[in-house]
Design a protein around this motif. Structure first.
Motif, PDB file in Angstrom:
ATOM      1  N   GLN A 297       5.213  -6.475  -9.346  1.00 22.79           N
ATOM      2  CA  GLN A 297       4.718  -7.700  -9.789  1.00 22.79           C
ATOM      3  C   GLN A 297       3.440  -7.470 -10.014  1.00 22.79           C
ATOM      4  OE1 GLN A 297       5.986 -11.167  -9.974  1.00 22.79           O
ATOM      5  NE2 GLN A 297       7.973  -9.944 -10.141  1.00 22.79           N
ATOM      6  N   GLY A 298       2.923  -7.477 -11.352  1.00 21.33           N
ATOM      7  CA  GLY A 298       1.635  -7.312 -11.606  1.00 21.33           C
ATOM      8  C   GLY A 298       0.764  -8.217 -11.971  1.00 21.33           C
ATOM      9  N   ILE A 299      -0.293  -7.944 -12.261  1.00 23.26           N
ATOM     10  CA  ILE A 299      -1.596  -9.075 -12.375  1.00 23.26           C
ATOM     11  C   ILE A 299      -1.978  -9.190 -13.958  1.00 23.26           C
ATOM     12  CG2 ILE A 299      -4.068  -9.397 -11.882  1.00 23.26           C
ATOM     13  CD1 ILE A 299      -2.252  -9.096  -9.262  1.00 23.26           C
ATOM     14  N   LYS A 300      -2.286 -10.609 -14.142  1.00 23.40           N
ATOM     15  CA  LYS A 300      -2.801 -10.894 -15.279  1.00 23.40           C
ATOM     16  C   LYS A 300      -4.068 -11.710 -15.258  1.00 23.40           C
ATOM     17  CE  LYS A 300      -1.602 -14.127 -19.160  1.00 23.40           C
ATOM     18  NZ  LYS A 300      -0.717 -15.073 -19.715  1.00 23.40           N
ATOM     19  N   GLY A 301      -4.996 -11.116 -15.842  1.00 24.23           N
ATOM     20  CA  GLY A 301      -6.580 -11.599 -15.931  1.00 24.23           C
ATOM     21  C   GLY A 301      -7.214 -10.512 -15.221  1.00 24.23           C
ATOM     22  N   PRO A 302      -8.447 -11.336 -14.823  1.00 20.93           N
ATOM     23  CA  PRO A 302      -9.483 -10.270 -14.104  1.00 20.93           C
ATOM     24  C   PRO A 302      -9.167  -9.604 -12.650  1.00 20.93           C
ATOM     25  CG  PRO A 302     -10.261 -12.411 -14.253  1.00 20.93           C
ATOM     26  CD  PRO A 302      -8.901 -12.324 -14.868  1.00 20.93           C
ATOM     27  N   ALA A 328       4.197   0.477 -17.891  1.00 20.71           N
ATOM     28  CA  ALA A 328       4.269  -0.882 -18.750  1.00 20.71           C
ATOM     29  C   ALA A 328       3.760  -2.089 -18.004  1.00 20.71           C
ATOM     30  CB  ALA A 328       5.984  -1.148 -18.968  1.00 20.71           C
ATOM     31  N   GLY A 329       2.322  -2.225 -18.045  1.00 17.56           N
ATOM     32  CA  GLY A 329       1.672  -3.153 -17.269  1.00 17.56           C
ATOM     33  C   GLY A 329       0.274  -3.229 -17.770  1.00 17.56           C
ATOM     34  N   ARG A 330      -0.522  -4.020 -17.582  1.00 17.66           N
ATOM     35  CA  ARG A 330      -1.730  -4.473 -18.003  1.00 17.66           C
ATOM     36  C   ARG A 330      -2.659  -3.419 -17.200  1.00 17.66           C
ATOM     37  NH1 ARG A 330      -2.208  -9.291 -20.977  1.00 17.66           N
ATOM     38  NH2 ARG A 330      -0.326 -10.465 -21.060  1.00 17.66           N
ATOM     39  N   ASP A 331      -4.162  -3.404 -17.957  1.00 15.19           N
ATOM     40  CA  ASP A 331      -5.115  -2.712 -17.400  1.00 15.19           C
ATOM     41  C   ASP A 331      -5.257  -3.138 -15.907  1.00 15.19           C
ATOM     42  OD1 ASP A 331      -5.487  -1.547 -19.787  1.00 15.19           O
ATOM     43  OD2 ASP A 331      -7.285  -2.754 -20.459  1.00 15.19           O
ATOM     44  N   ALA A 332      -5.211  -4.168 -15.410  1.00 12.50           N
ATOM     45  CA  ALA A 332      -5.596  -4.443 -14.135  1.00 12.50           C
ATOM     46  C   ALA A 332      -4.726  -3.881 -13.095  1.00 12.50           C
ATOM     47  CB  ALA A 332      -5.762  -5.905 -13.756  1.00 12.50           C
ATOM     48  N   ASP A 333      -3.499  -3.222 -13.596  1.00 11.36           N
ATOM     49  CA  ASP A 333      -2.651  -2.532 -12.684  1.00 11.36           C
ATOM     50  C   ASP A 333      -2.885  -1.110 -12.371  1.00 11.36           C
ATOM     51  OD1 ASP A 333      -1.341  -5.181 -12.587  1.00 11.36           O
ATOM     52  OD2 ASP A 333       0.043  -4.650 -14.116  1.00 11.36           O
ATOM     53  N   LEU A 334      -3.545  -0.527 -13.301  1.00 14.63           N
ATOM     54  CA  LEU A 334      -3.899   0.888 -13.154  1.00 14.63           C
ATOM     55  C   LEU A 334      -4.673   1.278 -11.979  1.00 14.63           C
ATOM     56  CD1 LEU A 334      -3.442   3.598 -14.499  1.00 14.63           C
ATOM     57  CD2 LEU A 334      -5.416   3.190 -15.593  1.00 14.63           C
ATOM     58  N   PRO A 335      -5.555   0.603 -11.658  1.00 11.27           N
ATOM     59  CA  PRO A 335      -6.317   1.083 -10.238  1.00 11.27           C
ATOM     60  C   PRO A 335      -5.580   1.153  -9.001  1.00 11.27           C
ATOM     61  CG  PRO A 335      -7.815  -0.272 -11.675  1.00 11.27           C
ATOM     62  CD  PRO A 335      -6.406  -0.342 -12.345  1.00 11.27           C
ATOM     63  N   PRO A 336      -4.969  -0.106  -8.799  1.00 14.34           N
ATOM     64  CA  PRO A 336      -4.014  -0.014  -7.577  1.00 14.34           C
ATOM     65  C   PRO A 336      -2.881   0.965  -7.585  1.00 14.34           C
ATOM     66  CG  PRO A 336      -3.395  -1.937  -8.874  1.00 14.34           C
ATOM     67  CD  PRO A 336      -4.677  -1.451  -9.314  1.00 14.34           C
ATOM     68  N   PHE A 337      -2.367   1.314  -8.716  1.00 14.48           N
ATOM     69  CA  PHE A 337      -1.387   2.152  -9.002  1.00 14.48           C
ATOM     70  C   PHE A 337      -1.968   3.550  -8.685  1.00 14.48           C
ATOM     71  CE2 PHE A 337       0.963   5.020 -12.393  1.00 14.48           C
ATOM     72  CZ  PHE A 337       2.198   5.145 -11.287  1.00 14.48           C
ATOM     73  N   LEU A 338      -3.184   3.989  -9.255  1.00 11.56           N
ATOM     74  CA  LEU A 338      -3.788   5.274  -8.710  1.00 11.56           C
ATOM     75  C   LEU A 338      -3.866   5.315  -7.141  1.00 11.56           C
ATOM     76  CD1 LEU A 338      -6.063   6.005 -11.643  1.00 11.56           C
ATOM     77  CD2 LEU A 338      -3.658   6.842 -11.351  1.00 11.56           C
ATOM     78  N   GLU A 339      -4.514   4.231  -6.585  1.00 11.72           N
ATOM     79  CA  GLU A 339      -4.630   4.408  -5.190  1.00 11.72           C
ATOM     80  C   GLU A 339      -3.401   4.289  -4.338  1.00 11.72           C
ATOM     81  OE1 GLU A 339      -6.613   0.555  -4.980  1.00 11.72           O
ATOM     82  OE2 GLU A 339      -8.478   0.841  -5.827  1.00 11.72           O
ATOM     83  N   THR A 340      -2.383   3.914  -4.950  1.00 10.54           N
ATOM     84  CA  THR A 340      -0.990   4.181  -4.089  1.00 10.54           C
ATOM     85  C   THR A 340      -0.480   5.410  -4.214  1.00 10.54           C
ATOM     86  OG1 THR A 340      -0.580   1.933  -4.696  1.00 10.54           O
ATOM     87  CG2 THR A 340       1.248   3.058  -3.836  1.00 10.54           C
ATOM     88  N   ILE A 341      -0.863   6.022  -5.473  1.00  6.84           N
ATOM     89  CA  ILE A 341      -0.304   7.593  -5.345  1.00  6.84           C
ATOM     90  C   ILE A 341      -1.134   8.401  -4.441  1.00  6.84           C
ATOM     91  CG2 ILE A 341      -0.401   9.764  -6.895  1.00  6.84           C
ATOM     92  CD1 ILE A 341       0.089   7.636  -9.394  1.00  6.84           C
ATOM     93  N   ASP A 342      -2.723   8.105  -4.396  1.00  6.47           N
ATOM     94  CA  ASP A 342      -3.533   8.833  -3.699  1.00  6.47           C
ATOM     95  C   ASP A 342      -3.194   8.772  -2.075  1.00  6.47           C
ATOM     96  OD1 ASP A 342      -5.802  10.272  -3.378  1.00  6.47           O
ATOM     97  OD2 ASP A 342      -6.886   8.500  -2.648  1.00  6.47           O
ATOM     98  N   ARG A 343      -2.422   7.586  -1.643  1.00  2.79           N
ATOM     99  CA  ARG A 343      -2.327   7.399  -0.370  1.00  2.79           C
ATOM    100  C   ARG A 343      -0.944   7.798  -0.022  1.00  2.79           C
ATOM    101  NH1 ARG A 343      -4.688   0.984   0.207  1.00  2.79           N
ATOM    102  NH2 ARG A 343      -6.908   1.714  -0.330  1.00  2.79           N
ATOM    103  N   THR A 344       0.019   7.990  -0.733  1.00  9.47           N
ATOM    104  CA  THR A 344       1.415   8.635  -0.597  1.00  9.47           C
ATOM    105  C   THR A 344       1.440  10.008  -0.366  1.00  9.47           C
ATOM    106  OG1 THR A 344       2.061   6.340  -1.791  1.00  9.47           O
ATOM    107  CG2 THR A 344       3.693   8.311  -1.613  1.00  9.47           C
ATOM    108  N   SER A 345       1.909  10.232   0.867  1.00  8.80           N
ATOM    109  CA  SER A 345       1.911  11.510   1.134  1.00  8.80           C
ATOM    110  C   SER A 345       3.095  12.579   0.427  1.00  8.80           C
ATOM    111  CB  SER A 345       2.415  12.070   2.643  1.00  8.80           C
ATOM    112  OG  SER A 345       3.409  11.399   2.960  1.00  8.80           O
TER     113      SER A 345
END
Length: 547
Positions: A297-302, A328-345
């Motif tokens: 469930q992504g984010i729309k807007g700032p 397949a998402g908006r720009d605002a979704d990329l940072p939390p996506f990368l942060e999740t990868i960084d925290r997943t062993s």
């Protein structure tokens, strides 16, 4: 002596010694005063009720909705937000100069939100400011340039609200302005692929035959005979990624798709295009046993998302050791996506192995997605982000003179931007919105000048619509192209049966022809040797003029 005359009654206190007729006079006077006071109060209350919902004395902007936003249309620099004061003031002054110039004046509305106070607003404060800055540069260039005819452009601030829903009073006001001394000839803006955006054109501007030129729409669902798009379509962005994957060493076996599954026009269209273009050939199938797709469930807007929304999707992606991921998402979704990868062993990989490539599309290179922290996360996890974009401002700024992949008009645009807005951050152009809004208004200005060159004395919305459809990139734009800061372009007109890109459906909307689509890599920029993607140009051909 008259016994009924109270003035002769010595025993009566002096303050009560008045005639009976005098009492009637006093009562009548007080009744009159009470009536006048009541009438004045009701008049004042009625006047207050009539004016309390208006933001301006001329009633051009009205407070609407729970947030009491000032919705409507005005050429004056209203204080929508403090950080817009400079650019709104510049546009307001240019509007006044246009009206005082002695030239015929046409009005172009900038239809978009002008505030961003609530989570989920359609545009961030930065995008709003950058968009208006780009429009101002194009307005100033038209009004003071040597090759734009003798008609001046006035911009109208057309606020449809943070969630784009207040489009009806705006389109009604624009339709009412089609005549007069500064007639509305077009509208630009329309930042989001949203149902409200399409309704504003279909049920508003289109009914009034006012051409709408969107700066950033890319969903192929955003199509209407009066809706022109400056941005490449989602199909074209993904087609550019397809060509990139074909021309470069990209893992085509260990693939995965992560998609925003909200009922959002843009992401829904992007999901369909990714599946169609990459689908079964890249293992992206609906197979429930060997499933290689997950949703979130992504984010729309700032507003930024949180890593929690990606936890399940990232765990599934890393469990199958995916090396190529379609996001397949908006720009605002990329940072939390990368942060999740960084925290997943389970996502930890050897730094010298095949990188995890994330393929995505965007209008530009939003600074939020390329911060120092995002760079560290990408480097630490051996991630390469591959983005098909409409604007690559950082590389275009740094490019050497003579680079044939840099749009010719970009240098002139950046010179104006740095001159007018020196206080802005160095990366202000990276999100692409200033460039795209500049190009949207430049397209309208080019059409206005072309109409004047055709000996049309009073340019109307019908003339601008006709001219927007007439350009052609053939013979180095002999029939007229838009000199955009993101590259030269014209519009594909579906009524002439313009063919879509290879592997896509026939063009059903007014999309840009020959528009460049650079492919950008992050954190390390790898300059791909493959030819620059140009919309509607077949692979291996060189029919488009230099950008």
């Amino acid at each position: 002596m008259r016994p009924r005359d109270r003035r002769t009654w010595g025993w009566l206190p002096g303050r009560l010694r008045f005639r009976v007729l005098g009492l009637v006079d006093v009562l009548a006077l007080w009744t009159l005063v009470a009536a006048l006071t009541t009438a004045g109060a009701w008049w004042g209350l009625d006047t207050y009720r009539q004016h309390r919902d208006y933001c301006t004395a001329d009633r051009e902007l009205r407070r609407t909705g729970p947030g009491r936003e000032c919705v409507g249309v005005t050429p004056k620099a209203y204080g929508f937000a403090p950080d817009l004061a400079d650019v709104l003031g510049r546009i307001g002054s240019e509007n006044q100069a246009a009206r005082d110039s002695g030239k015929p004046v046409v009005s172009v509305a900038v239809v978009m939100p002008y505030t961003s106070r609530e989570p989920g607003a359609a545009m961030s404060k930065e995008l709003i400011r950058h968009s208006l800055q780009g429009a101002y540069i194009a307005q100033h260039a038209h009004n003071h340039g040597p090759a734009t005819g003798d008609t001046a452009v006035q911009l109208l601030f057309a606020n449809v609200g943070e969630d784009l829903s207040h489009w009806l009073p705006v389109t009604d006001a624009l339709a009412a302005r089609r005549g007069g001394e500064a007639p509305v000839v077009a509208a630009i803006g329309f930042p989001n692929s949203d149902d409200a955006t399409l309704a504003a054109v279909r049920d508003g501007l289109g009914m009034a035959r006012i051409p709408a030129v969107s700066a950033a729409l890319s969903s192929r669902d955003m199509e209407h005979p009066y809706l022109f798009k400056v941005s490449p379509s989602t199909d074209q962005f993904v087609d550019a990624l397809q060509r990139y994957v074909s021309a470069n060493r990209v893992d085509r076996k260990n693939t995965f798709m992560i998609a925003d599954d909200r009922d959002d026009n843009y992401v829904a269209n992007l999901r369909r295009v990714f599946r169609r273009e990459f689908g079964a050939r890249y293992g992206i199938t609906p197979d429930e046993v060997e499933r290689r797709t997950e949703t979130y469930q992504g984010i729309k807007g700032p507003a930024r998302g949180t890593p929690q929304i990606f936890r399940r999707a990232v765990s599934a992606m890393c469990a199958v050791d995916a090396r190529t991921v379609f996001l397949a998402g908006r720009d605002a979704d990329l940072p939390p996506f990368l942060e999740t990868i960084d925290r997943t062993s389970s996502c930890e990989r050897a730094p010298d192995g095949e990188p995890l490539r994330i393929l995505r599309v965007s209008t530009g290179r939003d600074p939020v997605t390329e911060t120092a922290e995002m760079r560290r996360i990408a480097a630490r996890n051996n991630i390469e982000i591959v983005t098909a974009a409409a604007v690559d401002a950082p590389r275009w700024r740094a490019a050497a003179d003579g680079d044939d992949q840099v749009p010719k008009a970009f240098s002139r645009f950046t010179g104006s931007y740095d001159s007018f807005f020196p206080e802005e951050d160095p990366d202000a152009l990276s999100d692409g919105y200033a460039v795209m809004y500049h190009d949207a208004l430049t397209a309208v200005g080019t059409a206005v000048a072309a109409a004047r060159d055709s000996d049309i004395d009073a340019v109307t919305h019908n003339d601008v619509y006709d001219e927007l459809r007439r350009g052609s990139p053939l013979e180095h734009c002999a029939a007229g192209c838009v000199p955009g800061a993101s590259g030269v372009f014209t519009f594909a007109d579906e009524s002439f049966g313009a063919a879509g890109d290879a592997g896509t459906e026939r063009a059903a909307g007014l999309w840009p022809v020959c528009k460049p689509v650079p492919v950008v890599t992050f954190p390390e920029e790898r300059h791909d040797r493959s030819p620059l993607y140009r919309t509607y140009q077949e692979p291996g051909e060189n029919t488009c003029p230099p950008p």
